[in-house]
Design an enzyme around this catalytic site. Structure first.
Site, short mmCIF file in Angstrom:
data_model
loop_
_atom_site.label_atom_id
_atom_site.label_comp_id
_atom_site.label_asym_id
_atom_site.label_seq_id
_atom_site.Cartn_x
_atom_site.Cartn_y
_atom_site.Cartn_z
N TRP A 101 -4.09 -25.98 36.27
CA TRP A 101 -2.80 -25.74 36.93
C TRP A 101 -2.35 -24.30 36.77
O TRP A 101 -1.78 -23.71 37.70
CB TRP A 101 -1.75 -26.74 36.45
CG TRP A 101 -2.08 -28.12 36.95
CD1 TRP A 101 -2.38 -29.22 36.22
CD2 TRP A 101 -2.22 -28.51 38.33
NE1 TRP A 101 -2.67 -30.28 37.04
CE2 TRP A 101 -2.58 -29.88 38.34
CE3 TRP A 101 -2.05 -27.86 39.56
CZ2 TRP A 101 -2.79 -30.60 39.53
CZ3 TRP A 101 -2.26 -28.57 40.74
CH2 TRP A 101 -2.62 -29.92 40.72
N ASP A 170 5.80 -24.26 34.27
CA ASP A 170 5.41 -25.47 35.00
C ASP A 170 5.39 -26.61 33.98
O ASP A 170 4.48 -26.72 33.16
CB ASP A 170 4.03 -25.28 35.63
CG ASP A 170 3.54 -26.53 36.35
OD1 ASP A 170 4.24 -27.57 36.32
OD2 ASP A 170 2.45 -26.48 36.95
N LYS A 194 5.07 -37.40 37.55
CA LYS A 194 4.47 -37.67 36.25
C LYS A 194 5.48 -38.33 35.32
O LYS A 194 5.27 -39.45 34.89
CB LYS A 194 3.95 -36.38 35.61
CG LYS A 194 2.56 -35.94 36.05
CD LYS A 194 2.46 -35.44 37.45
CE LYS A 194 1.08 -35.03 37.88
NZ LYS A 194 0.99 -33.64 38.31
#
Ligand SMILES: *Cc1c(COP(=O)(O)O)cnc(C)c1O
Length: 359
Positions: A101, A170, A194
């Site tokens: 990511w 993030d 999530k």
């Protein structure tokens, strides 16, 4: 048989929340309407979004000088929005590279700014967080970006980086998993699917002084100011996702808030890592030490030829979505807030039994 869902995302939601959604699905609070059918500017939805924001502010103790934005486009949109809002052409930005990511965020930022990689763990297949003392910061960065939990690699920062420039994170896969000092950050963002709620929504928590500096050509919808000025109602927001997320925030409050979540998550993670480390080499984790993720636990079987049988038996036992990401292989158990302790206990019992039968 109870099913326990170990998906990395979209992921398990609290059962109590799903049952409440079911109960209110066709008639929200006597309105005769489903939340899906309501005007986003009507009194009912105004109450839903106002409460969702207030509850999130309470749960995370968000200081008054931060805006909470309910956005769309996933965390991916933020990868571009961040440089477009916080830099001008030619500016330099600092990024830490700790996995998939991070890499995706870096690639997008490189389209708009000079990206300096302050540190990378790619040399050891993204299995650790580089020691902060060795980070090579640029002198003039507009911000420092990192990913607090690499969902694919299973690496989680055990610390908040020090930064004189706005710190951007993030937090898609570990937001709300433990108490957080929001004041350390300039901007926190997280895709909902999530640890917050349904997919289709991204939350940004942004310090007010960082709003209003977007490049002139930035599309209206990609300007934080648009959404801050309109309290996330510039256009039709992801209303159903906001509603479900609001119920999750109430569920967190009812269950002891983030202190209780931190204990719950630490207990679950310890159970899984102990099962791996205590298996005499039958199971192995790619990540070791303090940066093992409490949310996503990747692990390998000693013989990959057993993977299919492991997954099949797990599914038969009600333990679903355990297959690891294709880039890592093996298994991955995602154990977000909503995963009950019983689910993890069932997983480690299955792992022990499987190892006994194949060891
Ligand atoms: C899932 C995930 C993303 C991507 O989210 P999308 O909503 O699909 O754009 C980004 N970063 C992290 C850490 C993630 O876990």
């Amino acid at each position: 048989m109870t099913t326990y869902n170990f998906s990395s995302g979209p992921a398990v939601l609290p059962r109590d929340v799903l049952l409440q959604v079911q109960q209110e699905l066709t008639d929200w609070h006597g309105s005769g309407m489903s939340v899906m059918e309501m005007s986003h500017r009507g009194p009912e939805f105004t109450q839903i979004i106002t409460e969702a924001e207030a509850d999130l502010r309470a749960v995370l103790a968000i200081p008054a000088n931060y805006k909470v934005l309910f956005l769309q486009g996933g965390a991916h949109f933020q990868f571009g929005m961040i440089p477009l809002n916080l830099t001008q052409p030619g500016d330099t930005v600092d990024y830490v590279n700790t996995g998939s990511w991070s890499k995706t965020a870096i690639k997008e930022a490189q389209r708009y700014a000079n990206v300096n990689i302050v540190a990378s763990s790619e040399d050891r297949n993204f299995s650790y967080v580089p020691d902060e003392a060795g980070w090579q910061r640029s002198a003039n960065a507009k911000y420092l970006h990192y990913c607090s939990n690499e969902t694919i690699g299973g690496v989680e920062f055990p610390f908040i980086p020090q930064s004189d420039v706005p710190l951007i994170c993030d937090m898609s896969s570990n937001i709300l998993s433990q108490p957080l000092d929001v004041s350390r950050y300039g901007l926190i963002y997280a895709g909902a699917q999530k640890n917050i709620g349904p997919s289709g929504m991204t939350i940004a928590i942004i310090r007010e002084d960082l709003i209003g500096h977007a490049r002139a050509e930035v599309p209206t919808m990609l300007n934080y100011k648009t959404h801050a000025d309109a309290s996330s109602l510039y256009n039709t927001p992801p209303s159903f996702a906001i509603y479900v997320a609001g119920l999750v925030f109430k569920w967190l409050q009812k269950n002891g808030g983030l202190d209780a979540m931190a204990r719950h998550n630490a207990t679950k993670a310890a159970l899984v890592y102990d099962a791996i480390d205590g298996s005499g080499g039958f199971y192995r984790a790619p990540v070791s030490g303090a940066c093992r993720s409490r949310m996503n636990v990747p692990f390998w079987l000693k013989d990959a030829a057993l993977d299919a049988e492991f997954l099949q038996g797990a599914e038969a036992a009600g333990l679903v979505q355990l297959k690891g990401h294709r880039s890592v292989g093996g298994m991955r158990a995602s154990i977000y807030n909503a995963m009950p302790l019983e689910g993890v206990q069932a997983l480690v019992a299955y792992m022990a039994d499987f190892a006994r039968r194949h060891g």
